[in-house]
Write a protein that holds these residues in place. Structure first.
Motif, PDB file in Angstrom:
ATOM      1  N   ARG A 117     -11.268   4.570 -13.078  1.00 31.59           N
ATOM      2  CA  ARG A 117     -11.334   4.109 -14.479  1.00 31.59           C
ATOM      3  C   ARG A 117     -11.580   5.272 -15.434  1.00 31.59           C
ATOM      4  NH1 ARG A 117      -9.072  -0.792 -15.702  1.00 31.59           N
ATOM      5  NH2 ARG A 117      -8.555  -1.414 -13.597  1.00 31.59           N
ATOM      6  N   CYS A 118     -11.390   6.506 -14.979  1.00 29.58           N
ATOM      7  CA  CYS A 118     -11.521   7.662 -15.877  1.00 29.58           C
ATOM      8  C   CYS A 118     -10.575   7.464 -17.065  1.00 29.58           C
ATOM      9  CB  CYS A 118     -11.150   8.942 -15.118  1.00 29.58           C
ATOM     10  SG  CYS A 118     -11.033  10.372 -16.207  1.00 29.58           S
ATOM     11  N   ASN A 119     -11.133   7.556 -18.297  1.00 29.62           N
ATOM     12  CA  ASN A 119     -10.322   7.282 -19.497  1.00 29.62           C
ATOM     13  C   ASN A 119      -9.167   8.266 -19.651  1.00 29.62           C
ATOM     14  OD1 ASN A 119     -12.000   5.180 -20.215  1.00 29.62           O
ATOM     15  ND2 ASN A 119     -13.399   6.541 -21.323  1.00 29.62           N
ATOM     16  N   TYR A 120      -9.387   9.492 -19.215  1.00 34.79           N
ATOM     17  CA  TYR A 120      -8.350  10.527 -19.382  1.00 34.79           C
ATOM     18  C   TYR A 120      -7.165  10.264 -18.450  1.00 34.79           C
ATOM     19  CZ  TYR A 120     -12.171  12.743 -21.848  1.00 34.79           C
ATOM     20  OH  TYR A 120     -13.191  12.994 -22.732  1.00 34.79           O
ATOM     21  N   PHE A 121      -7.448   9.613 -17.313  1.00 38.37           N
ATOM     22  CA  PHE A 121      -6.378   9.265 -16.364  1.00 38.37           C
ATOM     23  C   PHE A 121      -5.436   8.239 -16.994  1.00 38.37           C
ATOM     24  CE2 PHE A 121      -5.172   6.273 -12.860  1.00 38.37           C
ATOM     25  CZ  PHE A 121      -4.328   7.122 -12.149  1.00 38.37           C
ATOM     26  N   PRO A 127      -4.841  15.898 -20.502  1.00 37.47           N
ATOM     27  CA  PRO A 127      -4.655  16.546 -19.196  1.00 37.47           C
ATOM     28  C   PRO A 127      -5.367  15.755 -18.107  1.00 37.47           C
ATOM     29  CG  PRO A 127      -6.272  17.757 -20.511  1.00 37.47           C
ATOM     30  CD  PRO A 127      -5.717  16.675 -21.406  1.00 37.47           C
ATOM     31  N   CYS A 128      -4.762  15.660 -16.948  1.00 36.25           N
ATOM     32  CA  CYS A 128      -5.393  14.958 -15.827  1.00 36.25           C
ATOM     33  C   CYS A 128      -4.696  15.365 -14.524  1.00 36.25           C
ATOM     34  CB  CYS A 128      -5.311  13.444 -16.028  1.00 36.25           C
ATOM     35  SG  CYS A 128      -5.828  12.532 -14.563  1.00 36.25           S
ATOM     36  N   ASN A 129      -5.447  16.056 -13.677  1.00 33.95           N
ATOM     37  CA  ASN A 129      -4.875  16.518 -12.398  1.00 33.95           C
ATOM     38  C   ASN A 129      -4.542  15.373 -11.454  1.00 33.95           C
ATOM     39  OD1 ASN A 129      -4.953  19.309 -12.892  1.00 33.95           O
ATOM     40  ND2 ASN A 129      -7.158  19.365 -12.448  1.00 33.95           N
ATOM     41  N   LYS A 130      -5.175  14.252 -11.627  1.00 28.72           N
ATOM     42  CA  LYS A 130      -4.884  13.111 -10.758  1.00 28.72           C
ATOM     43  C   LYS A 130      -3.540  12.484 -11.150  1.00 28.72           C
ATOM     44  CE  LYS A 130      -8.242  10.298  -9.236  1.00 28.72           C
ATOM     45  NZ  LYS A 130      -8.041  10.446  -7.768  1.00 28.72           N
ATOM     46  N   GLY A 136      -4.745  20.026 -15.545  1.00 26.62           N
ATOM     47  CA  GLY A 136      -6.141  20.207 -15.948  1.00 26.62           C
ATOM     48  C   GLY A 136      -6.905  18.908 -15.850  1.00 26.62           C
ATOM     49  N   CYS A 137      -8.173  18.966 -16.277  1.00 24.33           N
ATOM     50  CA  CYS A 137      -9.018  17.770 -16.203  1.00 24.33           C
ATOM     51  C   CYS A 137      -9.687  17.552 -17.555  1.00 24.33           C
ATOM     52  CB  CYS A 137     -10.072  17.936 -15.110  1.00 24.33           C
ATOM     53  SG  CYS A 137     -11.312  16.620 -15.131  1.00 24.33           S
ATOM     54  N   GLY A 138      -9.306  16.477 -18.244  1.00 28.24           N
ATOM     55  CA  GLY A 138      -9.880  16.198 -19.555  1.00 28.24           C
ATOM     56  C   GLY A 138     -11.363  15.855 -19.488  1.00 28.24           C
ATOM     57  N   ALA A 139     -11.807  15.337 -18.361  1.00 24.77           N
ATOM     58  CA  ALA A 139     -13.198  14.877 -18.270  1.00 24.77           C
ATOM     59  C   ALA A 139     -14.182  16.030 -18.112  1.00 24.77           C
ATOM     60  CB  ALA A 139     -13.337  13.912 -17.091  1.00 24.77           C
ATOM     61  N   PRO A 154     -13.608  21.200  -8.788  1.00 24.27           N
ATOM     62  CA  PRO A 154     -13.226  21.745 -10.100  1.00 24.27           C
ATOM     63  C   PRO A 154     -11.926  21.130 -10.613  1.00 24.27           C
ATOM     64  CG  PRO A 154     -13.713  23.518  -8.532  1.00 24.27           C
ATOM     65  CD  PRO A 154     -13.675  22.255  -7.739  1.00 24.27           C
ATOM     66  N   GLN A 155     -11.232  20.364  -9.766  1.00 27.86           N
ATOM     67  CA  GLN A 155      -9.979  19.730 -10.177  1.00 27.86           C
ATOM     68  C   GLN A 155     -10.179  18.327 -10.733  1.00 27.86           C
ATOM     69  OE1 GLN A 155      -7.229  21.582  -9.897  1.00 27.86           O
ATOM     70  NE2 GLN A 155      -8.493  23.168  -8.975  1.00 27.86           N
ATOM     71  N   CYS A 156     -11.230  17.635 -10.263  1.00 27.82           N
ATOM     72  CA  CYS A 156     -11.385  16.216 -10.626  1.00 27.82           C
ATOM     73  C   CYS A 156     -12.809  15.745 -10.370  1.00 27.82           C
ATOM     74  CB  CYS A 156     -10.406  15.371  -9.797  1.00 27.82           C
ATOM     75  SG  CYS A 156     -10.519  13.593 -10.088  1.00 27.82           S
ATOM     76  N   ILE A 157     -13.366  15.000 -11.354  1.00 26.79           N
ATOM     77  CA  ILE A 157     -14.727  14.476 -11.200  1.00 26.79           C
ATOM     78  C   ILE A 157     -14.728  12.944 -11.328  1.00 26.79           C
ATOM     79  CG2 ILE A 157     -15.828  16.619 -11.978  1.00 26.79           C
ATOM     80  CD1 ILE A 157     -16.239  15.269 -14.733  1.00 26.79           C
ATOM     81  N   ALA A 158     -13.593  12.333 -10.969  1.00 28.13           N
ATOM     82  CA  ALA A 158     -13.478  10.873 -11.117  1.00 28.13           C
ATOM     83  C   ALA A 158     -14.286  10.142 -10.046  1.00 28.13           C
ATOM     84  CB  ALA A 158     -12.010  10.472 -11.005  1.00 28.13           C
ATOM     85  N   THR A 159     -14.583   8.862 -10.317  1.00 30.75           N
ATOM     86  CA  THR A 159     -15.252   8.018  -9.320  1.00 30.75           C
ATOM     87  C   THR A 159     -14.307   6.896  -8.881  1.00 30.75           C
ATOM     88  OG1 THR A 159     -16.151   6.637 -11.085  1.00 30.75           O
ATOM     89  CG2 THR A 159     -17.592   8.370 -10.223  1.00 30.75           C
TER      90      THR A 159
HETATM   91  S1  SF4 Z   1     -11.784  13.382 -13.684  1.00 27.63           S
HETATM   92 FE1  SF4 Z   1      -9.953  13.266 -12.384  1.00 27.63          FE
HETATM   93  S2  SF4 Z   1      -8.967  11.406 -13.139  1.00 27.63           S
HETATM   94 FE2  SF4 Z   1     -10.353  12.077 -14.760  1.00 27.63          FE
HETATM   95  S3  SF4 Z   1      -9.229  13.513 -16.108  1.00 27.63           S
HETATM   96 FE3  SF4 Z   1     -10.199  14.724 -14.542  1.00 27.63          FE
HETATM   97  S4  SF4 Z   1      -8.579  14.909 -13.005  1.00 27.63           S
HETATM   98 FE4  SF4 Z   1      -8.042  13.160 -14.219  1.00 27.63          FE
END
Ligand code: SF4
Ligand SMILES: Cc1cc2nc3c(=O)[nH]c(=O)nc-3n(C[C@H](O)[C@H](O)[C@H](O)COP(=O)(O)OP(=O)(O)OC[C@H]3O[C@@H](n4cnc5c(N)ncnc54)[C@H](O)[C@@H]3O)c2cc1C
Length: 324
Positions: A117-121, A127-130, A136-139, A154-159
Motif C-alpha cells: 500500500r506504499c502511496n508512491y507505488f 519514482p518507485c523501484n517496485k 528510485g524510491c519515492g518513500a 536501499p531499493q525499497c522500504i515497503a511493507t
Molecule cells: S518503498 Fe518500495 S514500493 Fe514504495 S516507493 Fe519505494 S520502491 Fe516503491
C-alpha cells in the motif's frame, strides 16, 4: 486504463495453459487489488485470465490438518466452522481486514499476493523501484510513516499489507503451487521475499504459476492464539502494526510459541530463534518483553516512522499477555 483481452479458465490446467500462451497475462481472482492497479496503470496486463470459476473453493480436513482452496473467499474461510474452531487466529486476522463487501470478493490466493500500500507505488508520476525497477524510491526521503522498520533495502522500504499473511505465518501454513513443470509446496514463511535489489518481486511465485491451495498443519501442542491489529481507524484500515501470537502454556511454562509481526517489513516478520528461546520460559511479562526486544533487534526507522518501534514492542507484549 489500458485495454486488455479477457479469457476465463474453468480448470486449473486451462488456467496454466492460458497464462503460458499470452504474453504479459495475469490471473484475476476477486479483482479487489488487481483492478485498482490496472486503473492506476501500475499494472498493464495484455490479457486477464479469470480464475474465479476454478473448482478450488473447498475447505477440507486432510491427514495433517486443513486444506483451503486458493479460490475460497475470505469471508467463507473466516466463517467456516473448522477454521473458526481449529485455527481461530486465521478467522480473527481475516475479519480484521478490509470490509465485509471486500471479504466477500477477496480470495485466499489473491490475499497472499496483494501488493504493498506504499502511496508512491500507486502513483506512476513518482519514482518507485517496485513498479519501475531502477527509477528510485519515492518513500526514502519522502513521507514514510507506514513503511518498513525491518528487513528493508536501499531499493525499497515497503511493507506487506496483508493481515491474513501474518496469521498464516504464525500457523506454519504451506502454499501449494501448480506450474508448467509440475507441483511444489512452499512454507508461507519462505513464500514472501525481502526486497533486496529486486523489490519488484514480492514472492517466490513465478508469473506462470497458480496457487491452488493453502495447507494448515495441526499444531503439535494445543494452545491459544490472538491477532492484534493496531490501525488508524477502528475498521476498514490497513495495519500500522499487527501481531499474530500463538502459545501453548502448561503450568505457567511455555511449551510452544509462534510470533509473527505485520506492518514492519516486506514480508510477515517471524524469527524462529526467538520462538525457540521462549520454550521452557515462564509466561510472564519479563519473558514477553525480552521476546519483543529480540524480534525487533536491528529495527531501522525512517524519518516518519520511528514510533513503530515502541508501538510494535507494546503490541507484541500485549498480544502475548492476551494469549497467556
Ligand atoms: S518503498 Fe518500495 S514500493 Fe514504495 S516507493 Fe519505494 S520502491 Fe516503491
Ligand atoms: C479499500 C480496501 C481496503 C482493504 N483493507 C485490507 C485490510 O485491512 N487488510 C488486508 O489484509 N487486506 C485489505 N485489503 C486487500 C484485500 O484483502 C485484497 O485486495 C484481496 O485479498 C485480494 O484478493 P483478490 O482475490 O481480490 O485478488 P486479485 O485482485 O484478483 O489478485 C491479486 C493478485 O493475486 C494474483 N492471484 C490471485 N489469485 C491467484 C492464484 N490463485 N494464483 C496465482 N496468482 C493469483 C493476481 O494475478 C494479482 O496479481 C483491502 C482492499 C481494499 C480495496
Amino acid at each position: 486504463m489500458k485495454s486488455f483481452d479477457y479469457v476465463q479458465a474453468s480448470q486449473p490446467a486451462d488456467a496454466l495453459r492460458l497464462i503460458g500462451a499470452a504474453p504479459s497475462s495475469r490471473f484475476i481472482a476477486g479483482g479487489t487489488n488487481l483492478v485498482d492497479l490496472i486503473k492506476y496503470e501500475v499494472e498493464n496486463p495484455g490479457t486477464l485470465v479469470d480464475i474465479s470459476q476454478l473448482p478450488l473453493t473447498k475447505i477440507e480436513k486432510t491427514a495433517t490438518g486443513i486444506r483451503i482452496g486458493a479460490l475460497a473467499r475470505n469471508s467463507d474461510v473466516a466463517a467456516n466452522k473448522l477454521i473458526a474452531s481449529q485455527f481461530p487466529l486465521l478467522s480473527e486476522a481475516l475479519l480484521a481486514g478490509a470490509s465485509p463487501q471486500l471479504r466477500n470478493m477477496a480470495t485466499m490466493g489473491g490475499n497472499l499476493l496483494q501488493r504493498t500500500r506504499c502511496n508512491y507505488f500507486y502513483d506512476p508520476s513518482q519514482p518507485c523501484n517496485k513498479r519501475a525497477p531502477g527509477s528510485g524510491c519515492g518513500a526514502i526521503g519522502g513521507y514514510n510513516r507506514i513503511h518498513a522498520i525491518l528487513g528493508a533495502s536501499p531499493q525499497c522500504i515497503a511493507t506487506n499489507p496483508s493481515d491474513m499473511n501474518v496469521a498464516l505465518s504464525a500457523l506454519d501454513a504451506v502454499v501449494q503451487i501448480s506450474g508448467p513443470n509440475g507441483n511444489r509446496s512452499v512454507p508461507v514463511i519462505d513464500f514472501h521475499r525481502l526486497p533486496g535489489d529486486t523489490p519488484q518481486k514480492d514472492s517466490v511465485l513465478e508469473p506462470d504459476e497458480l496457487i491452488v491451495a493453502i495447507d494448515l498443519p495441526t499444531p503439535k501442542n494445543a494452545g491459544k492464539s490472538h491477532y492484534l491489529k493496531v490501525r488508524d481507524r477502528a475498521s476498514y484500515a490497513f495495519a500500522i502494526i499487527s501481531v499474530a501470537a500463538r502459545l501453548a502454556v502448561d503450568g505457567g511454562v511455555i511449551r510452544e510459541a509462534r510470533l509473527a509481526l505485520g506492518g514492519v517489513a516486506h514480508k510477515p516478520w517471524r524469527l524462529v530463534a526467538v520462538e525457540n528461546q521462549l520454550i521452557g520460559k515462564p509466561a510472564t511479562d519479563a519473558t514477553f518483553q525480552a521476546a519483543a526486544r529480540q524480534l525487533l533487534a536491528g529495527a531501522q526507522p525512517h524519518e516518519h516512522n520511528a514510533f513503530k518501534i515502541k508501538l510494535a514492542q507494546s503490541a507484541i507484549v500485549r498480544a502475548l499477555q492476551t494469549v497467556a
